[in-house]
Design a protein around this motif. Structure first.
Motif, PDB file in Angstrom:
ATOM      1  N   ALA A 116       0.839  -1.199   0.000  1.00  0.00           N
ATOM      2  CA  ALA A 116       0.000   0.000   0.000  1.00  0.00           C
ATOM      3  C   ALA A 116       0.874   1.250   0.000  1.00  0.00           C
ATOM      4  CB  ALA A 116      -0.925  -0.008   1.221  1.00  0.00           C
ATOM      5  N   GLU A 117       1.863   1.261   0.883  1.00  0.00           N
ATOM      6  CA  GLU A 117       2.762   2.416   0.963  1.00  0.00           C
ATOM      7  C   GLU A 117       3.496   2.620  -0.360  1.00  0.00           C
ATOM      8  OE1 GLU A 117       5.657   2.204   4.114  1.00  0.00           O
ATOM      9  OE2 GLU A 117       6.675   4.027   3.440  1.00  0.00           O
ATOM     10  N   MET A 118       3.985   1.528  -0.939  1.00  0.00           N
ATOM     11  CA  MET A 118       4.773   1.666  -2.173  1.00  0.00           C
ATOM     12  C   MET A 118       3.908   2.118  -3.339  1.00  0.00           C
ATOM     13  SD  MET A 118       7.846  -1.152  -1.915  1.00  0.00           S
ATOM     14  CE  MET A 118       6.969  -2.595  -1.354  1.00  0.00           C
ATOM     15  N   ILE A 119       2.732   1.532  -3.485  1.00  0.00           N
ATOM     16  CA  ILE A 119       1.858   1.940  -4.597  1.00  0.00           C
ATOM     17  C   ILE A 119       1.505   3.423  -4.459  1.00  0.00           C
ATOM     18  CG2 ILE A 119      -0.432   1.601  -5.634  1.00  0.00           C
ATOM     19  CD1 ILE A 119      -0.140  -1.405  -4.770  1.00  0.00           C
ATOM     20  N   ARG A 120       1.230   3.854  -3.224  1.00  0.00           N
ATOM     21  CA  ARG A 120       0.942   5.282  -3.013  1.00  0.00           C
ATOM     22  C   ARG A 120       2.153   6.163  -3.311  1.00  0.00           C
ATOM     23  NH1 ARG A 120      -3.384   7.586  -0.077  1.00  0.00           N
ATOM     24  NH2 ARG A 120      -1.951   8.978   0.983  1.00  0.00           N
ATOM     25  N   GLY A 121       3.348   5.608  -3.169  1.00  0.00           N
ATOM     26  CA  GLY A 121       4.563   6.374  -3.429  1.00  0.00           C
ATOM     27  C   GLY A 121       5.098   6.197  -4.839  1.00  0.00           C
ATOM     28  N   GLY A 122       4.323   5.568  -5.719  1.00  0.00           N
ATOM     29  CA  GLY A 122       4.745   5.466  -7.110  1.00  0.00           C
ATOM     30  C   GLY A 122       5.684   4.309  -7.395  1.00  0.00           C
ATOM     31  N   VAL A 123       5.792   3.368  -6.473  1.00  0.00           N
ATOM     32  CA  VAL A 123       6.645   2.194  -6.691  1.00  0.00           C
ATOM     33  C   VAL A 123       5.801   1.120  -7.368  1.00  0.00           C
ATOM     34  CG1 VAL A 123       7.981   0.375  -5.562  1.00  0.00           C
ATOM     35  CG2 VAL A 123       8.093   2.744  -4.722  1.00  0.00           C
TER      36      VAL A 123
END
Lengths: 448, 448
Positions: A116-123
């Motif tokens: 979740a954190e990565m998808i929100r950060g463009g990863v």
């Protein structure tokens, strides 16, 4: 071009492109057409073709999705548990005793929160090096992100560690509709002995698998290795055959001058992942020697390491910090320009995880791993130099839309495949058991 | 407590508080009552009193608003125009030639855009050191932020520079309903001569004004000053009487060991503003000696410098970078803990701009400069150590609500007092004239 409708058309954006010498450029008012998870075309102007989904991206910049080239995703569950400590105390006194409590369910919840954190950060892709990796693979399959996964092992586990890593790598290779690639994942030269590393190199060749491991993490490790064994960690990788495989080395801040010809002469494809925030936080004396590696033609991918050390999985921040720390440590403000930082964030990171021909560039034939970045906020205006705006003014929170394999995983900051409150609640219920250090276990010495 | 309704009541939040030894703590499930721009009470649990406005802040943390202790706000208009250059080329070849085009209207537009960026980033007060400061003061009055303003001058302007700075400071002192405080603002010891600095110190004493200037910005400056004049920039401040005033020194990365007793013996209230991002970007060899200043009891406030060098006005980032760079440069992972970073961000920053008794803490009697930070995002969960979460995981984009003097300037990320698209559009129209360097002016040597 097929007559059937495209799967996704993104219109009106500025696109980061690479020319045939891999120089970064920007095409304005572009349209990106995606079909079957692949970028079919990038054209200037409007595109009237039919599509199942359209995204109006005016005022936004399309970049290749970021790649987190070295992390331990489930460790987000430990974010902030061990602060302001030297590396050894951090690991031996707090992190490892807590990690020894981790159940497969904890790993699953941690991986879900991390995604979740990565998808929100463009990863859009992450290279994970951890335990209970089937749980991570299941989360990757479910949430739609791309991943390069390796089941970590120590020689203290006996040959079973290595066998389990191989079994995982073979079984999960190509899973999740091809979004999962796999690797052998020995922990490090100081926790995996030479015989085990040599056997790993042999397995890598036999099965066409890459190797992902920690090596020369910091100067102390390199110097201790030299004092005890007369060789540097990088020289251990050479003599055990690891440098004859496709190897991803995490950190490498302890790479010494004598290691450079060793790396140059490697017959495998060598790459290094840099996670500069943690090096600052642990007060390590050096950072990854990006300039020397550049001169050898070795790709350096961007990474965050685990959130138990770095406190976040913010690859955008890693990009900015890499530019800043390179300038600072080389004493040269001209070194590692914004365009160079973007090259690390795109093609070099894709190469580091073995996907150099697959992702890392918005070009026909590449998988459609794309992020849309909103530059209308006051902190990113005016735009006099778009590369500088992206690297030094924009933040991961400016990513509005994240797409993997043509599928939208976040739209206008809304996550479409992960329920964050649910995972936070479940993880919270497990926290007391997770943080219990009453058992007194400190089984893995984090030492050379 | 008055019987009339409060102006604002914030409920259900966790509040950062300071104990009587200024240690940082957190009170959960708190209610903050604001009346006439002042914090009336901070209590545990619910508060049934009537209020004109209520903010439900469950899941959020209330912090004192951030203070940007040294910036040149209007320079956001130049964000990204001069990248990857050494300091001298950056200033002489690009920034100054462009600045010489700046009109009062450009300064106004730049200041408005800067205030929008800062309010969105949780900054409730900024110390601005620039030209055409009446335009900045007007923007401050209009948008509701707090500011500490000084009209900058060089000795090359003759006595008129100093007189204009004084006239501005006296005329605008206490403006914008008391939100504006003022300062004398000589540029630096290498652009303002000793006689002018001595006259400035005299004026400061006579009128009860503080002094804000650049000094010992980097090691080169200190060494050049020593070679040419036999004294360091800090020693120049002593011999001209500036250290007998309330003085805010910007940067100070060139403060030498011999300067420490000089600073210790200063009879004025000395503070230093640190803007670490720019030092990395310019590849300066040192950063602000925060630990040595701490040992002398000198407050170090957080700052961004102008966006033409730093690329943003993100004080939250300055907080995180100060913690990281202090660990890295001292080689001590235990130095500058998250709680220490929060002390710099709150009371020390308030003191640096002369507002140590007025803002910087959420306590009865202080002005109601408060920000509400949302920690429900996946990148800030779980919370095992709230101070670490704030410093190392949260970002300026997690600030949801910004309040100055009890007035809400941003609510749920929406700016209530500034129209960003309008200012971006107007600034865009002026860009060609602004960026024109055809005139060939390079009038102010940025040199010691």
């Amino acid at each position: 071009m097929s007559d059937s409708p495209a799967d996704l058309i993104i219109t009106g954006c500025t696109v980061l492109v690479h020319d045939d010498q891999e120089r970064i450029g920007f095409e304005e008012n572009a349209t990106i057409v995606v079909r079957d998870g692949v970028i079919e075309s990038v054209i200037t102007g409007a595109e009237e073709a039919e599509a199942r989904q359209r995204v109006d991206a005016r005022g936004q910049v399309a970049l290749p999705g970021l790649v987190n080239c070295h992390t331990h995703a489930p460790m987000v569950a430990l974010r902030g548990v061990a602060e302001d400590l030297p590396t050894e105390e951090w690991f031996n006194d707090v992190v490892w005793p807590i990690e020894s409590n981790l159940t497969e369910k904890d790993v699953e919840l941690g991986a879900r929160l991390a995604c979740a954190e990565m998808i929100r950060g463009g990863v859009t892709c992450f290279a994970d090096h951890y335990f209970s990796m089937d749980a991570v693979a299941a989360v990757v399959a479910e949430c739609g992100i791309r991943a390069h996964l390796g089941e970590a092992y120590f020689s203290s586990q006996g040959p079973q560690g290595r066998e389990k890593s191989l079994e995982f790598a073979l079984r999960r290779r190509g899973a999740a509709d091809g979004r999962i690639t796999t690797t052998l994942a020995p922990h490090a030269p100081y926790t995996v002995d030479d015989a085990d590393l040599a056997a790993t190199a042999e397995l890598a060749r036999e099965h066409g698998l890459p190797v992902h491991l920690h090596a020369a993490e910091n100067r102390d490790q390199a110097e201790t290795s030299l004092a005890r064994h007369g060789v540097t960690p990088i020289e251990v990788l050479r003599r055990t055959g690891i440098l004859d495989t496709d190897v991803l080395i995490a950190h490498g801040t302890g790479i010494l001058d004598r290691d450079l010809p060793v790396l140059r002469d490697a017959t495998g494809r060598v790459a290094v992942a840099t996670a500069p925030r943690g090096y600052l936080k642990f007060a390590w004396p050096t950072t990854t020697p990006v300039r020397a590696l550049h001169d050898l033609g070795i790709p350096v991918g961007l990474a965050t390491d685990g959130a138990a050390s770095n406190n976040s999985l913010d690859v955008w921040e890693s990009m900015a910090l890499t530019a800043l720390i390179q300038k600072s440590t080389t004493g040269d403000p001209r070194w590692l320009t914004s365009r160079q930082a973007l090259h690390h964030a795109t093609l070099q990171s894709a190469r580091a995880v073995g996907l150099g021909e697959t992702v890392g560039s918005i070009a026909p034939g590449r998988r459609a791993d794309i992020i849309l970045v909103d530059l209308t906020g006051p902190h990113t205006q005016p735009v006099h130099d778009l590369a500088a705006t992206l690297v030094h003014s924009a933040r991961s929170s400016d990513v509005r839309t994240t797409i993997v394999d043509g599928r939208i995983l976040m739209r206008d900051r809304e996550l479409l495949t992960i329920d964050v409150p649910a995972v936070v609640r479940e993880l919270g219920e497990r926290t007391p058991a997770l943080l219990d250090r009453g058992h007194g276990r400190r089984i893995q010495e984090y030492d050379t």
